[in-house]
Structures are given as structure tokens and as C-alpha cells.
Scaffold this motif. Structure first.
Motif, PDB file in Angstrom:
ATOM      1  N   SER A  27      11.831  -0.085 -13.930  1.00  0.00           N
ATOM      2  CA  SER A  27      11.796   0.225 -15.369  1.00  0.00           C
ATOM      3  C   SER A  27      10.426   0.839 -15.643  1.00  0.00           C
ATOM      4  CB  SER A  27      11.969  -1.077 -16.166  1.00  0.00           C
ATOM      5  OG  SER A  27      10.768  -1.832 -16.090  1.00  0.00           O
ATOM      6  N   PRO A  28      10.148   1.258 -16.883  1.00  0.00           N
ATOM      7  CA  PRO A  28       8.831   1.871 -17.119  1.00  0.00           C
ATOM      8  C   PRO A  28       7.656   0.982 -16.687  1.00  0.00           C
ATOM      9  CG  PRO A  28      10.251   2.172 -19.027  1.00  0.00           C
ATOM     10  CD  PRO A  28      10.998   1.289 -18.078  1.00  0.00           C
ATOM     11  N   VAL A 111       8.075  -8.217  -4.230  1.00  0.00           N
ATOM     12  CA  VAL A 111       7.111  -8.587  -5.268  1.00  0.00           C
ATOM     13  C   VAL A 111       7.260  -7.573  -6.397  1.00  0.00           C
ATOM     14  CG1 VAL A 111       4.669  -8.966  -5.806  1.00  0.00           C
ATOM     15  CG2 VAL A 111       5.501  -9.446  -3.487  1.00  0.00           C
ATOM     16  N   ASP A 112       7.409  -8.067  -7.635  1.00  0.00           N
ATOM     17  CA  ASP A 112       7.536  -7.183  -8.801  1.00  0.00           C
ATOM     18  C   ASP A 112       6.186  -7.093  -9.503  1.00  0.00           C
ATOM     19  OD1 ASP A 112      10.170  -7.012  -8.142  1.00  0.00           O
ATOM     20  OD2 ASP A 112      10.935  -8.016  -9.951  1.00  0.00           O
ATOM     21  N   PHE A 113       5.663  -5.884  -9.582  1.00  0.00           N
ATOM     22  CA  PHE A 113       4.390  -5.657 -10.270  1.00  0.00           C
ATOM     23  C   PHE A 113       4.653  -5.134 -11.679  1.00  0.00           C
ATOM     24  CE2 PHE A 113       0.907  -5.490  -7.036  1.00  0.00           C
ATOM     25  CZ  PHE A 113       1.646  -5.745  -5.901  1.00  0.00           C
ATOM     26  N   VAL A 114       3.929  -5.704 -12.638  1.00  0.00           N
ATOM     27  CA  VAL A 114       3.876  -5.099 -13.968  1.00  0.00           C
ATOM     28  C   VAL A 114       2.774  -4.051 -13.882  1.00  0.00           C
ATOM     29  CG1 VAL A 114       3.306  -5.465 -16.398  1.00  0.00           C
ATOM     30  CG2 VAL A 114       4.512  -7.252 -15.101  1.00  0.00           C
ATOM     31  N   VAL A 115       3.091  -2.821 -14.250  1.00  0.00           N
ATOM     32  CA  VAL A 115       2.033  -1.811 -14.200  1.00  0.00           C
ATOM     33  C   VAL A 115       1.463  -1.610 -15.595  1.00  0.00           C
ATOM     34  CG1 VAL A 115       2.580  -0.670 -12.027  1.00  0.00           C
ATOM     35  CG2 VAL A 115       3.842  -0.028 -14.068  1.00  0.00           C
ATOM     36  N   HIS A 116       0.131  -1.707 -15.657  1.00  0.00           N
ATOM     37  CA  HIS A 116      -0.546  -1.638 -16.958  1.00  0.00           C
ATOM     38  C   HIS A 116      -1.749  -0.703 -16.846  1.00  0.00           C
ATOM     39  CE1 HIS A 116      -3.745  -4.459 -15.581  1.00  0.00           C
ATOM     40  NE2 HIS A 116      -2.774  -4.932 -14.848  1.00  0.00           N
ATOM     41  N   GLY A 117      -1.587   0.392 -16.096  1.00  0.00           N
ATOM     42  CA  GLY A 117      -2.678   1.356 -15.964  1.00  0.00           C
ATOM     43  C   GLY A 117      -3.467   1.130 -14.687  1.00  0.00           C
ATOM     44  N   THR A 118      -4.607   1.822 -14.591  1.00  0.00           N
ATOM     45  CA  THR A 118      -5.364   1.779 -13.328  1.00  0.00           C
ATOM     46  C   THR A 118      -6.685   1.034 -13.461  1.00  0.00           C
ATOM     47  OG1 THR A 118      -6.205   3.963 -13.903  1.00  0.00           O
ATOM     48  CG2 THR A 118      -4.351   3.908 -12.377  1.00  0.00           C
ATOM     49  N   GLU A 119      -6.892   0.353 -14.595  1.00  0.00           N
ATOM     50  CA  GLU A 119      -8.146  -0.411 -14.756  1.00  0.00           C
ATOM     51  C   GLU A 119      -8.189  -1.600 -13.797  1.00  0.00           C
ATOM     52  OE1 GLU A 119     -10.356  -3.264 -17.992  1.00  0.00           O
ATOM     53  OE2 GLU A 119      -8.483  -2.291 -18.569  1.00  0.00           O
ATOM     54  N   GLY A 120      -7.078  -2.279 -13.669  1.00  0.00           N
ATOM     55  CA  GLY A 120      -7.004  -3.445 -12.779  1.00  0.00           C
ATOM     56  C   GLY A 120      -6.641  -2.996 -11.372  1.00  0.00           C
ATOM     57  N   TRP A 125      -3.217  -0.412  -7.472  1.00  0.00           N
ATOM     58  CA  TRP A 125      -2.644  -0.366  -6.115  1.00  0.00           C
ATOM     59  C   TRP A 125      -1.149  -0.056  -6.211  1.00  0.00           C
ATOM     60  CZ3 TRP A 125       1.321  -2.749  -3.589  1.00  0.00           C
ATOM     61  CH2 TRP A 125       1.388  -2.531  -2.207  1.00  0.00           C
ATOM     62  N   ALA A 126      -0.467  -0.758  -7.127  1.00  0.00           N
ATOM     63  CA  ALA A 126       0.991  -0.568  -7.252  1.00  0.00           C
ATOM     64  C   ALA A 126       1.325   0.868  -7.650  1.00  0.00           C
ATOM     65  CB  ALA A 126       1.553  -1.561  -8.274  1.00  0.00           C
ATOM     66  N   LEU A 127       0.501   1.445  -8.504  1.00  0.00           N
ATOM     67  CA  LEU A 127       0.786   2.814  -8.960  1.00  0.00           C
ATOM     68  C   LEU A 127       0.495   3.856  -7.881  1.00  0.00           C
ATOM     69  CD1 LEU A 127      -0.535   2.503 -12.619  1.00  0.00           C
ATOM     70  CD2 LEU A 127       1.823   3.032 -11.939  1.00  0.00           C
ATOM     71  N   GLY A 128      -0.387   3.484  -6.915  1.00  0.00           N
ATOM     72  CA  GLY A 128      -0.770   4.480  -5.908  1.00  0.00           C
ATOM     73  C   GLY A 128      -0.177   4.243  -4.535  1.00  0.00           C
ATOM     74  N   ALA A 129       0.506   3.116  -4.325  1.00  0.00           N
ATOM     75  CA  ALA A 129       0.934   2.758  -2.963  1.00  0.00           C
ATOM     76  C   ALA A 129       2.104   3.600  -2.478  1.00  0.00           C
ATOM     77  CB  ALA A 129       1.328   1.277  -2.926  1.00  0.00           C
ATOM     78  N   SER A 130       2.160   3.759  -1.159  1.00  0.00           N
ATOM     79  CA  SER A 130       3.256   4.521  -0.539  1.00  0.00           C
ATOM     80  C   SER A 130       3.868   3.679   0.576  1.00  0.00           C
ATOM     81  CB  SER A 130       2.728   5.791   0.126  1.00  0.00           C
ATOM     82  OG  SER A 130       1.878   6.482  -0.715  1.00  0.00           O
ATOM     83  N   ALA A 131       5.062   4.070   0.981  1.00  0.00           N
ATOM     84  CA  ALA A 131       5.720   3.388   2.110  1.00  0.00           C
ATOM     85  C   ALA A 131       4.789   3.445   3.318  1.00  0.00           C
ATOM     86  CB  ALA A 131       7.046   4.067   2.418  1.00  0.00           C
TER      87      ALA A 131
END
Ligand SMILES: Cc1cc2nc3c(=O)[nH]c(=O)nc-3n(C[C@H](O)[C@H](O)[C@H](O)COP(=O)(O)OP(=O)(O)OC[C@H]3O[C@@H](n4cnc5c(N)ncnc54)[C@H](O)[C@@H]3O)c2cc1C
Length: 328
Positions: A27-28, A111-120, A125-131
Motif C-alpha cells: 500500500s502507499p 517484515v512489514d515496514f511503515v515507510v515515513h520518508g528517509t529521515e529515519g 533502508w526500506a525505501l532504498g533496498a533491492s533484492a
């Protein structure tokens, strides 16, 4: 214990050096990561709200050596001490998450990550990670003598449950509901669940026991915690009458709502409220499990104890994060 037994003892928490094998944008605001490691068949399958630690990489992608490569692995106390002794610049971020699904036969967890930007660093990590990326997950080892740590869900004798939390608690709440739905006791639990999420597109699928109603509360622009607060207060208003009736109908052999016999049923909160307390609801009929942003959650706990008359022993509350403050 003999020295050889000590040398081979399995520490309750193991560092699993995992690889990302799946990334699903649910989801978003939720991203599900599937992580694989050869030794993940050792991950304790207890589930529910099982917490884990993510030993995240430093900005250059490396992690410090705190002894995870050793067998038997260092205890949490040993590696954490070593990590603390590192210069601040050498330290990597560590964050607490929930294991959303465990598939020991496939050596996988989700593991489900809530994404809230790149400050944390965790969200970044979740927004930038790849297989193929590596992620060290510290989680329970099924072989350990003291297995079962890190699960706070503990209804004791209670069968009426209230689960409430924000998006960071959604993985834990969904894990608990699915754990209950799959258990032999699924039919005996009843109650209500409220999960506040950022938008209506963040509502996820979850299996729950038939007696437990699940309501997702999309903020869609409302202030954090407001919708959850209304829902829990409304639950309290509706249930209070029933709790009082149960208390009035108390008879030997039954535990009155709110407190064991002999107690007033009301317990004052100390002025310096903590951000985490795990209930011990044995002997009670109702149990509330609350998790999410610390300010919102402590307010709800105070309401349930002071205004609805539940005992502190019936309310587990866990500040999963604090607005404006990075998790240590
Ligand atoms: C037992 C436990 C289980 C948890 N399980 C999960 C889980 O399964 N999934 C999950 O996503 N989170 C979970 N959390 C919450 C997660 O640990 C925090 O949200 C954590 O702060 C995220 O780390 P970060 O590096 O992204 O941000 P941090 O570096 O800790 O914080 C940076 C900034 O972002 C803010 N912030 C932190 N989290 C959020 C958020 N969700 N929304 C908006 N702002 C935020 C902070 O207030 C701070 O201002 C859990 C926490 C605990 C204690």
C-alpha cells in the motif's frame, strides 16, 4: 551447569544474516520484505507480536563486527555491550520491528515496514533496498531453553479482548489476530480491534477469529491518534455498562471486572508514566493490548484505567515510537 553445557548453550536471540528475496509494496505506506537465510529454520515460530531487532547497515553499507559470525553466538548482552563501546561514528542504527510471518520450512520471514520518508534509517533502508541486499535480523532461536521472549501478547484468562494501535502496530496486531484465528481456541475469543492507518489505501487483508471485529481507521489527513482515540473511547463507553454489570453480578468463583476481589477496581497511574507496561491479566475476563505512538497510547491506557475502571493488570501498552524522536 557444567562448563561444557555453558559453552554449547544456545542464546535466546540469534543474529540471522538474511538476504532480501522479495519486496512487495502492499500500500502507499507499507512495504513487505521477504528475508531468507539458511538458518531461518531455527527462528522460533511463535509469532503473534514477536519483536525483532534490525541491525541496519551504516551509510556506507557495512555493519560493525560484534561477533555474530561466531558459534555459539554471543548473547544479546555481549554483542550489545560491544556495540555500545564503538565510537559513535562506527555504530550502525538498530531498530525494533515485528516479524509478520515465519516460514521455517522455507527459511523465510516477512517484515512489514511503515515507510515515513528517509529521515529515519529504517524507513530509508526500506525505501532504498533491492533484492539480494543483506539485512541482519536478531530474532528468537527455537532451540534456546528460554524461548518465547519478545512476545507481549498475553491474555491470560481473559477472553474479551481489545486490540488497538497505529500503523506501526499493524504487523503485530495482524500477527496476533492470525495466530488466534489459527489456534484451537479461536472460537473463545471475542472483542474489537482498531488499527489507525495513514490512508484508506493502507487497509490490509487480515484473518481474524470470527468473534473479533476488525476496524481499520484511515486518518486521511486527520491528526495522528485522533481516530484511534475516538474508537477506544467509544468502546469504553459501550463496554463500561457491561463491565459494571459484571462487577455487580460478581459471585464467588468469578473475578469481577477491573480488579480481583478485595480491590477497589481503580488504580492510580504514577505521575511519571512509563511508555511500556505488560499486563498480567490472570484472573481477569478482559484484556487490552495497545501499541503505537507513545503519546497517543499512554493517553488511551490512562483512559481505560482511570475512566473505564480496568485494572493496570488488564492493559498492556507499548510505545512503539515517539513523535519527533528517533528510536535509539
Ligand atoms: C516492539 C516494536 C515493534 C515494532 N514493529 C514495527 C513494524 O513491524 N513495522 C514498523 O514499520 N514499525 C515498527 N515499530 C516502530 C519502529 O521501530 C519505529 O517507527 C522506528 O522509529 C522506525 O525507525 P526509523 O529509523 O525509520 O526512524 P527513527 O530514526 O527512529 O525516527 C526518525 C523520525 O521519524 C519519526 N518516526 C518514526 N517512526 C515513524 C512512523 N511510523 N511514522 C511517522 N514518523 C515516524 C520519529 O518520531 C523521528 O522524528 C515497532 C516498534 C517496536 C518497539
Amino acid at each position: 551447569m557444567t562448563s561444557s553445557a555453558t559453552a554449547t548453550a544456545v542464546t535466546p536471540y540469534r543474529a540471522y544474516v538474511t538476504r532480501v528475496t522479495g519486496i512487495r509494496r502492499l500500500s502507499p505506506h507499507f512495504i513487505r520484505f521477504t528475508l531468507w537465510a539458511e538458518d531461518l529454520h531455527l527462528f522460533d515460530p511463535g509469532g503473534m507480536d514477536q519483536r525483532i531487532k534490525l541491525f541496519l547497515p551504516r551509510p556506507d553499507g557495512t555493519v560493525p563486527d560484534v561477533g555474530f559470525g561466531r558459534e555459539p553466538q554471543p548473547s544479546m548482552m555481549e554483542w550489545y555491550q560491544q556495540w555500545r563501546l564503538l565510537d559513535e561514528a562506527e555504530r550502525n542504527p538498530i531498530r525494533t520491528y515485528t516479524v509478520r510471518d515465519i516460514r521455517p520450512a522455507d527459511c523465510e520471514i516477512d517484515v512489514d515496514f511503515v515507510v515515513h520518508g528517509t529521515e529515519g534509517p529504517a524507513s530509508a533502508w526500506a525505501l532504498g533496498a533491492s533484492a539480494g541486499d543483506e539485512l541482519i535480523v536478531i530474532g528468537p532461536d527455537v532451540r534456546a531453553e528460554q524461548a518465547g521472549g519478545g512476545i507481549e501478547w498475553n491474555p491470560g484468562t481473559a477472553r474479551e479482548v481489545l486490540l488497538a494501535g497505529d500503523e506501526t502496530a499493524a504487523p503485530a496486531i495482524c500477527g496476533i489476530l492470525e495466530g488466534l484465528a489459527a489456534s484451537d481456541e479461536a472460537k473463545v475469543f471475542f472483542g474489537e480491534t482498531y488499527i489507525e492507518v495513514p490512508t484508506s489505501e493502507d487497509i490490509l487483508d487480515v484473518r481474524a477469529p470470527s468473534g473479533v471485529v476488525v476496524r481499520w481507521l484511515p486518518r486521511d489527513g486527520a491528526p495522528l491518534g485522533e481516530m484511534l482515540g475516538h474508537a477506544v473511547r467509544d468502546w469504553g463507553r459501550r463496554r463500561r455498562i457491561i463491565f459494571e454489570a459484571r462487577r455487580a453480578a460478581w459471585a464467588p468463583g468469578l473475578t469481577p471486572v477491573g480488579a480481583p476481589a478485595g480491590s477497589s477496581g481503580y488504580e492510580e497511574l504514577s505521575p511519571d508514566e512509563q511508555l511500556w507496561e505488560v499486563a498480567e491479566p490472570d484472573g481477569f475476563r478482559e484484556y487490552a493490548w495497545l501499541a503505537g505512538e507513545a503519546g497517543a497510547i499512554t493517553g488511551l491506557r490512562r483512559h481505560l484505567v482511570k475512566e473505564i475502571g480496568l485494572s493496570r493488570k488488564q492493559v498492556s501498552f507499548m510505545g512503539y515510537w515517539k513523535k519527533g524522536r528517533a528510536s535509539a
